[in-house]
Design a protein around this motif. Sequence first.
Motif, PDB file in Angstrom:
ATOM      1  N   PHE A 403       0.829  -1.199   0.000  1.00 15.57           N
ATOM      2  CA  PHE A 403       0.000   0.000   0.000  1.00 15.57           C
ATOM      3  C   PHE A 403       0.862   1.247   0.000  1.00 15.57           C
ATOM      4  O   PHE A 403       1.982   1.261   0.521  1.00 15.57           O
ATOM      5  N   GLY A 404       0.293   2.323  -0.578  1.00 18.31           N
ATOM      6  CA  GLY A 404       0.904   3.642  -0.490  1.00 18.31           C
ATOM      7  C   GLY A 404       0.116   4.493   0.487  1.00 18.31           C
ATOM      8  O   GLY A 404      -0.180   4.074   1.605  1.00 18.31           O
ATOM      9  N   GLY A 405      -0.277   5.671   0.055  1.00 19.24           N
ATOM     10  CA  GLY A 405      -0.981   6.593   0.935  1.00 19.24           C
ATOM     11  C   GLY A 405      -2.439   6.245   1.098  1.00 19.24           C
ATOM     12  O   GLY A 405      -3.023   5.471   0.342  1.00 19.24           O
ATOM     13  N   GLY A 406      -3.033   6.845   2.121  1.00 18.15           N
ATOM     14  CA  GLY A 406      -4.446   6.642   2.371  1.00 18.15           C
ATOM     15  C   GLY A 406      -5.032   7.791   3.158  1.00 18.15           C
ATOM     16  O   GLY A 406      -4.306   8.608   3.726  1.00 18.15           O
ATOM     17  N   GLN A 407      -6.352   7.865   3.178  1.00 13.89           N
ATOM     18  CA  GLN A 407      -7.064   8.888   3.940  1.00 13.89           C
ATOM     19  C   GLN A 407      -8.150   8.215   4.759  1.00 13.89           C
ATOM     20  O   GLN A 407      -8.823   7.300   4.288  1.00 13.89           O
ATOM     21  N   VAL A 408      -8.313   8.696   6.016  1.00 20.28           N
ATOM     22  CA  VAL A 408      -9.297   8.125   6.918  1.00 20.28           C
ATOM     23  C   VAL A 408      -9.998   9.240   7.669  1.00 20.28           C
ATOM     24  O   VAL A 408      -9.370  10.210   8.098  1.00 20.28           O
ATOM     25  N   ASP A 409     -11.308   9.118   7.814  1.00 13.57           N
ATOM     26  CA  ASP A 409     -12.086  10.018   8.657  1.00 13.57           C
ATOM     27  C   ASP A 409     -12.361   9.292   9.970  1.00 13.57           C
ATOM     28  O   ASP A 409     -13.055   8.271   9.988  1.00 13.57           O
ATOM     29  N   ILE A 410     -11.793   9.806  11.082  1.00 16.28           N
ATOM     30  CA  ILE A 410     -11.881   9.107  12.360  1.00 16.28           C
ATOM     31  C   ILE A 410     -13.328   8.967  12.828  1.00 16.28           C
ATOM     32  O   ILE A 410     -13.737   7.930  13.351  1.00 16.28           O
ATOM     33  N   THR A 411     -14.123  10.018  12.627  1.00 19.95           N
ATOM     34  CA  THR A 411     -15.487  10.022  13.146  1.00 19.95           C
ATOM     35  C   THR A 411     -16.375   9.017  12.424  1.00 19.95           C
ATOM     36  O   THR A 411     -17.111   8.246  13.041  1.00 19.95           O
ATOM     37  N   SER A 412     -16.294   8.997  11.096  1.00 21.68           N
ATOM     38  CA  SER A 412     -17.143   8.076  10.332  1.00 21.68           C
ATOM     39  C   SER A 412     -16.493   6.724  10.106  1.00 21.68           C
ATOM     40  O   SER A 412     -17.174   5.727   9.858  1.00 21.68           O
ATOM     41  N   GLY A 413     -15.159   6.686  10.171  1.00 16.96           N
ATOM     42  CA  GLY A 413     -14.432   5.455   9.901  1.00 16.96           C
ATOM     43  C   GLY A 413     -14.174   5.198   8.430  1.00 16.96           C
ATOM     44  O   GLY A 413     -13.570   4.183   8.065  1.00 16.96           O
ATOM     45  N   LYS A 414     -14.597   6.118   7.545  1.00 15.36           N
ATOM     46  CA  LYS A 414     -14.433   5.902   6.109  1.00 15.36           C
ATOM     47  C   LYS A 414     -12.955   6.035   5.711  1.00 15.36           C
ATOM     48  O   LYS A 414     -12.243   6.908   6.206  1.00 15.36           O
ATOM     49  N   PHE A 415     -12.511   5.167   4.791  1.00 13.31           N
ATOM     50  CA  PHE A 415     -11.119   5.187   4.355  1.00 13.31           C
ATOM     51  C   PHE A 415     -11.019   5.024   2.847  1.00 13.31           C
ATOM     52  O   PHE A 415     -11.907   4.471   2.195  1.00 13.31           O
ATOM     53  N   VAL A 416      -9.893   5.521   2.298  1.00 12.49           N
ATOM     54  CA  VAL A 416      -9.507   5.283   0.911  1.00 12.49           C
ATOM     55  C   VAL A 416      -8.010   4.991   0.916  1.00 12.49           C
ATOM     56  O   VAL A 416      -7.223   5.805   1.425  1.00 12.49           O
ATOM     57  N   PHE A 417      -7.604   3.847   0.374  1.00 11.03           N
ATOM     58  CA  PHE A 417      -6.193   3.470   0.336  1.00 11.03           C
ATOM     59  C   PHE A 417      -5.793   3.064  -1.079  1.00 11.03           C
ATOM     60  O   PHE A 417      -6.532   2.353  -1.761  1.00 11.03           O
ATOM     61  N   SER A 418      -4.610   3.498  -1.488  1.00 11.37           N
ATOM     62  CA  SER A 418      -4.100   3.137  -2.810  1.00 11.37           C
ATOM     63  C   SER A 418      -3.152   1.949  -2.693  1.00 11.37           C
ATOM     64  O   SER A 418      -2.330   1.881  -1.776  1.00 11.37           O
ATOM     65  N   CYS A 419      -3.272   1.013  -3.628  1.00 13.80           N
ATOM     66  CA  CYS A 419      -2.412  -0.164  -3.677  1.00 13.80           C
ATOM     67  C   CYS A 419      -1.225   0.124  -4.599  1.00 13.80           C
ATOM     68  O   CYS A 419      -1.417   0.544  -5.739  1.00 13.80           O
ATOM     69  N   THR A 420      -0.013  -0.121  -4.119  1.00 10.85           N
ATOM     70  CA  THR A 420       1.165   0.044  -4.968  1.00 10.85           C
ATOM     71  C   THR A 420       1.596  -1.276  -5.608  1.00 10.85           C
ATOM     72  O   THR A 420       2.396  -1.279  -6.545  1.00 10.85           O
ATOM     73  N   GLU A 421       1.084  -2.379  -5.094  1.00  4.88           N
ATOM     74  CA  GLU A 421       1.313  -3.680  -5.722  1.00  4.88           C
ATOM     75  C   GLU A 421       0.077  -4.539  -5.472  1.00  4.88           C
ATOM     76  O   GLU A 421      -0.293  -4.804  -4.323  1.00  4.88           O
ATOM     77  N   ALA A 422      -0.586  -4.962  -6.527  1.00  2.00           N
ATOM     78  CA  ALA A 422      -1.807  -5.754  -6.394  1.00  2.00           C
ATOM     79  C   ALA A 422      -1.962  -6.645  -7.631  1.00  2.00           C
ATOM     80  O   ALA A 422      -1.405  -6.353  -8.696  1.00  2.00           O
ATOM     81  N   TYR A 423      -2.743  -7.717  -7.462  1.00  2.45           N
ATOM     82  CA  TYR A 423      -2.924  -8.706  -8.529  1.00  2.45           C
ATOM     83  C   TYR A 423      -4.392  -9.129  -8.584  1.00  2.45           C
ATOM     84  O   TYR A 423      -5.102  -9.098  -7.572  1.00  2.45           O
ATOM     85  N   LEU A 424      -4.816  -9.563  -9.749  1.00  2.00           N
ATOM     86  CA  LEU A 424      -6.119 -10.196  -9.873  1.00  2.00           C
ATOM     87  C   LEU A 424      -6.057 -11.598  -9.274  1.00  2.00           C
ATOM     88  O   LEU A 424      -5.020 -12.269  -9.330  1.00  2.00           O
ATOM     89  N   ILE A 425      -7.176 -12.030  -8.687  1.00  4.24           N
ATOM     90  CA  ILE A 425      -7.355 -13.429  -8.299  1.00  4.24           C
ATOM     91  C   ILE A 425      -8.481 -13.976  -9.172  1.00  4.24           C
ATOM     92  O   ILE A 425      -9.599 -13.447  -9.165  1.00  4.24           O
ATOM     93  N   GLU A 426      -8.170 -14.997  -9.933  1.00  6.51           N
ATOM     94  CA  GLU A 426      -9.149 -15.594 -10.841  1.00  6.51           C
ATOM     95  C   GLU A 426      -9.193 -17.096 -10.604  1.00  6.51           C
ATOM     96  O   GLU A 426      -8.174 -17.782 -10.723  1.00  6.51           O
ATOM     97  N   ASP A 427     -10.395 -17.573 -10.221  1.00 10.70           N
ATOM     98  CA  ASP A 427     -10.582 -19.000  -9.939  1.00 10.70           C
ATOM     99  C   ASP A 427      -9.544 -19.525  -8.944  1.00 10.70           C
ATOM    100  O   ASP A 427      -8.965 -20.603  -9.112  1.00 10.70           O
ATOM    101  N   GLY A 428      -9.289 -18.711  -7.885  1.00 12.11           N
ATOM    102  CA  GLY A 428      -8.396 -19.140  -6.822  1.00 12.11           C
ATOM    103  C   GLY A 428      -6.925 -19.026  -7.116  1.00 12.11           C
ATOM    104  O   GLY A 428      -6.089 -19.462  -6.316  1.00 12.11           O
TER     105      GLY A 428
END
Length: 494
Positions: A403-428
């Motif tokens: 993961f890279g950067g992210g933003q979180v609102d403490i009161t609501s708990g809402k978050f947005v996070f960017s992935c710097t390395e991620a892959y598809l999972i297809e049929d396991g």
Amino acid sequence: MDQMMTDTPLQPLETTLSAAENGDLLEAHGLDRDHVRQLLAQTLNNADDGELFFEQSQSEGLVFDNGRLKSSSFDSSQGFGMRSIAGEAAGYAHSGDLSMEALKRASDAVRSVGDGHSGVIAEAPKQTNRRLYGDLNPVDDMSLSQKIALLEEINQYARDKDSRVRQVSASLSGSWRKIAILRADGQLFHDVRPLVRINVSVVVGEGERQEAGNHGFGGRNSYSYYLDGGIDGGWQGATDEALRQAIVNLDAIDAPAGELDVVLGPGWPGVLLHEAVGHGLEGDFNRKKSSAFAELMGQQVAAKGVTIVDDGTIDGRRGSLSFDDEGTPSQRTPLIEDGILVGYMQDRQNARLMGGQSTGNGRRQSYAHIPMPRMTNTIMENGDHDPVDILSSVKNGLYAVNFGGGQVDITSGKFVFSCTEAYLIEDGKVTAPVKGATLIGNGPEAMKRISMIGNDLQLDSGIGTCGKQGQGVPVGVGQPTLRLDGITVGGTAT
């Protein structure tokens, strides 16, 4: 696994430091111990709590970028912070002038918060003999020429590994803090805190396309410990990992968007846990009822099997402290047990106002900052699933490894996070790498969507810095592989 360090007694400052070392903080500035103690006692006469925090520090940073030394910095500072607490009010004054006159001015500024308040001074923290790191100064561990030569070697090593390397950035940062905490009853605590970090970033390219990879490591030890000791492969391992990430991203396709089952890798992905859940479990947010977890003590706030702790007692880790910046020994603090909220992270003021005890989480960036509840090393404990089985259980999803950067609102708990390395999972099966993936959700809700917990707990490599109300402190995170069901993924695919 961290190397175990030899225990040495944790004793009052005057018995553990030589007269010359003591002089750096008090005696060399003409400060009489008894006079300072008397002044603090008078200052806190009508207060509930408070302390006098002394600090001397050194820090450095070197950045080697694009084949040359881009920047080199060194900073040395010292000063004090004086605090008086009465109920919910706190007076704080600080100065880089370590003189009796400056201390008296600070006393005049902060004692007014106790006017008309008949406070009973809180009991001081209990001392322990625990030391989680040595008292070495990493700034002096290597000469400047050795550090520059190391950065040059990292640069050349990366370029020799792959002809597609277009840019290499390598950095070293180190700091050394000597602190002393004087409390109203005259108790004096001291600590010496080393910290280093080594980081490598690599940009690779084919044609007009360029992608980056990044890896770093460090903790509370010397540069040599991490470099010569071969921790995670040393600087070569960090360079190899940064290059691997960059090459993976070079082949990445646009990430899909929508609601997907998501598997989080072990270790650094715990940064999502830190931000989306950890901050919401800090005492000040819950006392003020501004946290999404406020007034939920004893209730189910995560899926069964989820156990989260904040542990500042792990030897040599970036977030660890022998004791916090109020003098309270660091602890292993249970926060969530089997999905049930069981605790908050507390400093002394918020704990007292909530009818509890400090958990050793009162932290400050420096003498110029007031302490507040902060995380140390925040960790989700192991489950019983094999990571291979977790991945194979997903029909169509995303495997988020870094993961890279992210933003979180403490009161609501809402978050947005960017992935710097991620892959598809297809049929396991893990298939194509993707770029531009973001995870979007609500922290408490995401904790309830955890359906499988791996048995491969890892801690991060020692790179975390946490920001809160303008203050930054070093922290750690950790977790095993996790499966979260039905998480919103923002992507770039059309």
